[in-house]
Enzyme design. Structure first.
Site, PDB file in Angstrom:
ATOM      1  N   ARG A 127      -4.679  -3.042  13.005  1.00 53.72           N
ATOM      2  CA  ARG A 127      -6.136  -3.188  12.867  1.00 53.72           C
ATOM      3  C   ARG A 127      -6.491  -4.628  13.199  1.00 53.72           C
ATOM      4  O   ARG A 127      -6.382  -5.505  12.351  1.00 53.72           O
ATOM      5  CB  ARG A 127      -6.593  -2.812  11.455  1.00 53.72           C
ATOM      6  CG  ARG A 127      -6.423  -1.331  11.154  1.00 53.72           C
ATOM      7  CD  ARG A 127      -7.046  -0.932   9.835  1.00 53.72           C
ATOM      8  NE  ARG A 127      -6.854   0.494   9.598  1.00 53.72           N
ATOM      9  CZ  ARG A 127      -5.843   1.024   8.939  1.00 53.72           C
ATOM     10  NH1 ARG A 127      -4.913   0.227   8.434  1.00 53.72           N
ATOM     11  NH2 ARG A 127      -5.728   2.327   8.774  1.00 53.72           N
ATOM     12  N   TYR A 155       0.614  -5.505  13.105  1.00 52.93           N
ATOM     13  CA  TYR A 155      -0.485  -4.841  12.409  1.00 52.93           C
ATOM     14  C   TYR A 155      -1.493  -4.279  13.403  1.00 52.93           C
ATOM     15  O   TYR A 155      -1.862  -4.938  14.384  1.00 52.93           O
ATOM     16  CB  TYR A 155      -1.176  -5.823  11.464  1.00 52.93           C
ATOM     17  CG  TYR A 155      -2.133  -5.154  10.514  1.00 52.93           C
ATOM     18  CD1 TYR A 155      -1.716  -4.113   9.702  1.00 52.93           C
ATOM     19  CD2 TYR A 155      -3.466  -5.572  10.421  1.00 52.93           C
ATOM     20  CE1 TYR A 155      -2.591  -3.493   8.828  1.00 52.93           C
ATOM     21  CE2 TYR A 155      -4.346  -4.958   9.547  1.00 52.93           C
ATOM     22  CZ  TYR A 155      -3.896  -3.919   8.754  1.00 52.93           C
ATOM     23  OH  TYR A 155      -4.769  -3.293   7.891  1.00 52.93           O
ATOM     24  N   ASP A 162      -2.058  -5.286   3.238  1.00 50.61           N
ATOM     25  CA  ASP A 162      -2.320  -5.579   4.644  1.00 50.61           C
ATOM     26  C   ASP A 162      -3.189  -6.824   4.837  1.00 50.61           C
ATOM     27  O   ASP A 162      -4.028  -7.153   3.973  1.00 50.61           O
ATOM     28  CB  ASP A 162      -3.003  -4.383   5.316  1.00 50.61           C
ATOM     29  CG  ASP A 162      -2.039  -3.219   5.522  1.00 50.61           C
ATOM     30  OD1 ASP A 162      -0.827  -3.443   5.460  1.00 50.61           O
ATOM     31  OD2 ASP A 162      -2.517  -2.087   5.730  1.00 50.61           O
ATOM     32  N   HIS A 211      -6.651 -11.075  14.159  1.00 48.04           N
ATOM     33  CA  HIS A 211      -5.223 -11.307  14.032  1.00 48.04           C
ATOM     34  C   HIS A 211      -4.588 -11.256  15.407  1.00 48.04           C
ATOM     35  O   HIS A 211      -5.249 -11.087  16.425  1.00 48.04           O
ATOM     36  CB  HIS A 211      -4.600 -10.239  13.130  1.00 48.04           C
ATOM     37  CG  HIS A 211      -5.223 -10.167  11.776  1.00 48.04           C
ATOM     38  ND1 HIS A 211      -5.225 -11.226  10.916  1.00 48.04           N
ATOM     39  CD2 HIS A 211      -5.868  -9.155  11.139  1.00 48.04           C
ATOM     40  CE1 HIS A 211      -5.843 -10.867   9.795  1.00 48.04           C
ATOM     41  NE2 HIS A 211      -6.247  -9.624   9.920  1.00 48.04           N
ATOM     42  N   GLU A 232      -9.681  -4.827   3.967  1.00 46.12           N
ATOM     43  CA  GLU A 232      -9.314  -3.731   3.066  1.00 46.12           C
ATOM     44  C   GLU A 232      -8.061  -4.077   2.265  1.00 46.12           C
ATOM     45  O   GLU A 232      -7.953  -3.738   1.087  1.00 46.12           O
ATOM     46  CB  GLU A 232      -9.102  -2.434   3.855  1.00 46.12           C
ATOM     47  CG  GLU A 232     -10.368  -1.863   4.458  1.00 46.12           C
ATOM     48  CD  GLU A 232     -11.428  -1.539   3.415  1.00 46.12           C
ATOM     49  OE1 GLU A 232     -11.104  -0.877   2.425  1.00 46.12           O
ATOM     50  OE2 GLU A 232     -12.582  -1.965   3.591  1.00 46.12           O
ATOM     51  N   ASP A 239      -5.942  -7.762   6.144  1.00 47.25           N
ATOM     52  CA  ASP A 239      -7.334  -7.624   6.573  1.00 47.25           C
ATOM     53  C   ASP A 239      -8.222  -7.470   5.346  1.00 47.25           C
ATOM     54  O   ASP A 239      -7.767  -7.613   4.200  1.00 47.25           O
ATOM     55  CB  ASP A 239      -7.507  -6.444   7.534  1.00 47.25           C
ATOM     56  CG  ASP A 239      -7.130  -5.108   6.908  1.00 47.25           C
ATOM     57  OD1 ASP A 239      -6.752  -5.086   5.706  1.00 47.25           O
ATOM     58  OD2 ASP A 239      -7.210  -4.074   7.602  1.00 47.25           O
ATOM     59  N   GLU A 252       0.802  -1.234   0.000  1.00 45.34           N
ATOM     60  CA  GLU A 252       0.000   0.000   0.000  1.00 45.34           C
ATOM     61  C   GLU A 252       0.827   1.274   0.000  1.00 45.34           C
ATOM     62  O   GLU A 252       0.508   2.229  -0.699  1.00 45.34           O
ATOM     63  CB  GLU A 252      -0.919   0.059   1.238  1.00 45.34           C
ATOM     64  CG  GLU A 252      -2.011  -0.971   1.263  1.00 45.34           C
ATOM     65  CD  GLU A 252      -1.585  -2.181   2.052  1.00 45.34           C
ATOM     66  OE1 GLU A 252      -2.476  -2.911   2.498  1.00 45.34           O
ATOM     67  OE2 GLU A 252      -0.365  -2.413   2.224  1.00 45.34           O
TER      68      GLU A 252
END
Length: 861
Positions: free
Chosen positions: A295, A293, A80, A340, A84, A82, A7
């Site tokens: 989130r 991470y 990432d 996670h 998104e 997740d 990203e």
């Protein structure tokens, strides 16, 4: 060549160091495309077909990825871990497939931390894209689009002045509004407490009356002064003896490592950070490889991380601080895709990372994670009970002692509200039968308090408890409420603005199901079922649309006057609260016989008299841009000025409420600022006395004054100014603070007067074509790069600190290729050229040509 897509450029830069020369790592700079913000982007009648549009500022980025993909043998999507991140990978893959640039081998890798070990291990275990996560993303994106784009037009037509509504945003707003209603409906109750200061062996300690005349006292038992004074007299007259000493051992266990939600809550309580600021800092720490991470809903730590934490504890503390067995925490999250590992340091030997706010947040994460693997704290709570000779009156004292700190040596969790029973006190060594000396007895008056307004921490906690939204979206949800002025914050607490109350009333009255807490939480469960592969995303959407669309159409058919009439009744208690004298709260204060009611107008809602147009009384409501044509219910005489003896009157004008002293040309007037919710005569006199003399500047000998102007509160000295943050600062700022603020303002402006000369964020080098020095600059409309001739705005997802020289050159060249931006009204010039005899207009146009370059530059800023 193997192409890796991530990203952010910071993440790309870090990962590229870990991979060999055969790898090329490019950043997508977040999402590369989205649903176009127009009708028809999601079409329910076509099986929820969706149109996608590449962001304008990502066109060059997508081209760079496409060109590299054509030369690559293998595409590795490393966004990432997740939903998104999965969506970004899917978008990139889909775009490359449509452009026939997709390599034969396409793989997806995920890692929870950006460390060499984590990245290299992930590269050895690739997988395919997770279709369930992609479907969950599509469902959420389509649902939010359909909710917003269907409901917003209804709001614009039926509720003028309303900006928009969102699926989670509207429910979060309702929580804040509901809390306001609870506070308004709250009626304080008086209660008294009787306590005695006792002394034994030279040590004073506090006791509280817990039994009076044989009756056990609860919080409200002593409800009036008379009974409280009687209880006080009984304690003063009694001789109290220790009847019982109870000592209880207590254990406190550490809290688990941070999840997204708990990190936001603790950062707000301990550091005062907003949820959005916390997430930005955490993102930076993650991309720098300092933490895992950020989130996540998970509280568990990897086995190797637990071992590393235990080793770090052993190195720093004695063996008593390390429990025999590792602590294993279980997540309560139902959403598997976000469960996670908890947020933790990637290296437990590194107790510092980042600087400034980043460093503070890392310290919080480090200590919480380490404390989670430490031994429990051992405490001892002692309760001393004393009775008088009658046995009918009883005092109690409590104290708490930490026998072994355990994890408390590193970290203690914060809470929004403390329990009164947790009060700790130092107790003397005392035995049963002892009779401590009575030093003083007090009866203190108290009043019950209304529920506390939400802070960011408590709002996030409540949203999570109700299952509304997801922790990773709370920061953006809260920010939207602030940006749209539905709420304001004072002393880190949320207050519902009138516009927020009006919108919530409309949604509760006409779309009650869709702002119900249970419905929104249930919808989250359905979306989680999609991500877990337990539900089909289109079926979830179809069930929602089947009920929502007819309801929207039904409300759209209503006349605006019908809507306003319903809201008038719904909001009547708030708009027209009961008066102490029992008079009709709807009676017009101007004409005396008209009735007030809610109306809708060009600027939104307002309160008006039924005798219009004979009576033009109006009162603004939920429309900060509207005008008030008459008085206000709060208008009137506040009191008398002690110096002149004149009345100080509160009035309402076209620009809002103000106070006035005297009449005619000699009258003094001052606007009433919005940050003074409790306005009285004292504040009125203070405002009318402005400007306030702070003192004489120690260097120039000229006066420093504080006042309130068109743009808010400020300091003035020798033609120079400095902003103040609040009205209270106008009256509280002292000489030292004033001198410092003026000096800071002068430094920012680069000297006396004029617009501040911006300092470059980063200097990159000379442009290969123009030769001008390339700089990254802060601009009025966001950061941009410039070579002194051409300015180019940075894409939204690009951090100015991460821009490379190559990226800057590409942006500047792309901007220059488009040519200068056209000013509004530039098309009028050719019309003037129609008459060939008139040369003057041509000269005027020629003179204006350089201004177009300037316009392009200002657009970039």
């Amino acid at each position: 060549m193997q192409l890796v897509i991530v990203e952010s450029p910071a993440k790309a830069k870090t990962i590229e160091k870990y991979l060999g020369k055969d790898y090329k790592v490019l950043a997508s700079y977040g999402h590369v495309r989205d649903l176009p913000p127009k009708d028809g982007s999601v079409r329910p009648d076509e099986d929820f077909a969706m149109d996608w549009e590449t962001y304008r500022d990502k066109v060059s980025r997508v081209k760079e990825i496409t060109d590299a993909a054509k030369k690559a043998d293998r595409l590795i999507l490393a966004t990432d871990p997740d939903r998104e991140g999965e969506a970004i990978s899917w978008h990139v893959q889909d775009l490359l497939a449509k452009r026939k640039a997709l390599p034969k081998a396409v793989e997806r890798v995920t890692f929870n931390a950006i460390t060499k070990q984590a990245v290299t291990e992930a590269m050895q275990h690739p997988r395919d894209l997770d279709r369930d996560l992609i479907d969950a993303y599509l469902a959420r994106r389509a649902l939010d689009y359909l909710f917003g784009f269907t409901l917003s037009p209804v709001l614009w037509r039926k509720l003028p002045g309303a900006k928009s509504a969102g699926r989670v945003q509207s429910v979060a707003l309702r929580l804040i509004v509901d809390r306001e209603r609870e506070i308004e409906a709250f009626r304080a109750q008086e209660y008294w407490q009787v306590g005695a200061t006792m002394e034994h062996d030279g040590t004073e300690f506090q006791t509280r009356l817990v039994r009076f005349e044989g009756e056990k006292l609860d919080k409200l038992s002593l409800g009036e002064k008379g009974i409280a004074l009687r209880a006080k007299a009984a304690v003063e007259a009694g001789r109290f003896t220790v009847e019982d000493i109870e000592t209880k051992p207590l254990k406190r266990n550490p809290a688990p490592p941070f999840t997204t939600s708990t990190l936001q809550q603790e950062a707000a309580r301990k550091l005062g950070y907003s949820a959005s600021h916390t997430m930005r800092l955490a993102q930076n720490l993650y991309e720098a490889g300092a933490i895992t991470y950020m989130r996540t809903d998970g509280v568990q730590m990897d086995g190797s991380a637990i071992s590393a934490a235990r080793a770090a504890i052993s190195d720093r503390y004695s063996g008593h601080y390390l429990p025999e067995k590792p602590r294993i925490y279980q997540t309560k999250a139902k959403n598997a895709q976000e469960a996670h590992e908890a947020i933790r340091p990637t290296d437990f030997t590194r107790d510092r990372a980042g600087s400034g706010d980043e460093g503070k947040l890392y310290d919080l994460i480090f200590k919480r994670a380490m404390a989670s693997q430490m031994a429990s704290a051992s405490l001892e709570r002692t309760t001393i009970t004393l009775r008088d000779a009658t046995g009918r009156n009883e005092l109690r004292a409590t104290g708490q002692v930490v026998k072994f700190p355990g994890f408390l040596a590193v970290y203690e969790e914060s809470f929004d509200q403390k329990d009164d029973d947790d009060a700790e006190g130092l107790l003397p060594l005392i035995h049963k039968g002892d009779c401590p000396a009575k030093k003083a007895v007090e009866a203190t008056q108290h009043f019950t308090q209304p529920p506390a307004r939400f802070s960011e921490a408590s709002l996030v906690k409540r949203l999570e408890e109700l299952g509304i939204g997801r922790p990773s979206t709370y920061a953006s949800t809260i920010q939207v409420l602030k940006d749209r002025n539905y709420v304001r914050t004072e002393k880190n607490r949320f207050f519902a603005e009138e516009s927020g109350r009006l919108l919530t009333a409309f949604l509760e009255r006409f779309f009650s199901r869709y702002v119900a807490y249970e419905f929104t939480a249930g919808m989250e469960d359905e979306l989680d079922d999609v991500s877990g592969g337990r539900a089909a995303w289109k079926e979830v959407l179809a069930a929602f649309w089947r009920d929502f669309k007819p309801k929207s159409d039904e409300v759209m058919e209503r006349k605006p006057s019908e809507v306003t009439e319903v809201l008038d009744e719904f909001l009547s208690d708030y708009l027209f609260p009961s008066k102490e004298d029992g008079s009709d709260p709807r009676r017009c204060p101007q004409c005396g016989d008209g009735r007030l009611a809610l109306r809708g107008g060009r600027y939104g809602a307002f309160v008006a008299c039924s005798n219009y147009p004979e009576c033009k009384y109006t009162r603004r409501f939920a429309q900060p841009g509207g005008e008030s044509g008459g008085g206000d219910e709060e208008d009137g005489v506040l009191g008398k000025d002690p110096e002149s003896g004149l009345d100080v009157v509160r009035k309402s004008g076209r620009f809002g409420p103000y106070v006035q002293l005297g009449e005619g040309k000699e009258a003094k007037r001052a606007s009433i600022p919005k940050d003074l919710p409790e306005f009285d005569l004292d504040w009125a006199l203070k405002l009318l006395s402005l400007p306030r003399a702070v003192g004489t500047h120690p260097e120039t000998g000229n006066p420093i004054t504080a006042s309130i102007g068109r743009y808010g509160p400020y300091l003035a000295h020798d033609g120079k100014y400095a902003r103040l943050t609040s009205t209270r600062d106008v009256f509280d700022t002292g000489m030292n603070a004033a001198v410092a603020l003026l000096a800071e303002a002068a430094n920012r402006k680069g000297g006396a007067g004029g617009r501040a000369k911006a300092e470059p964020i980063k200097v990159l080098g000379a442009h290969p074509t123009s030769g001008g020095e390339i700089k990254v600059m802060p601009g009025r409309y966001g950061p941009y790069v410039t070579d002194g001739t051409t300015n180019a705005t940075l894409p939204k997802d690009v951090k100015p600190e991460d821009v490379t020289e190559q990226q800057a050159v590409e942006l500047i060249d792309a901007r220059a290729a488009k040519g200068p931006a056209k000013k509004k009204g530039a098309k009028k010039a050719p019309a003037k050229k129609a008459a060939p005899k008139k040369a003057a207009p041509k000269k005027a146009a020629a003179k204006k040509a350089p201004a177009k370059k300037k316009a392009a530059a200002s657009d970039a800023e």
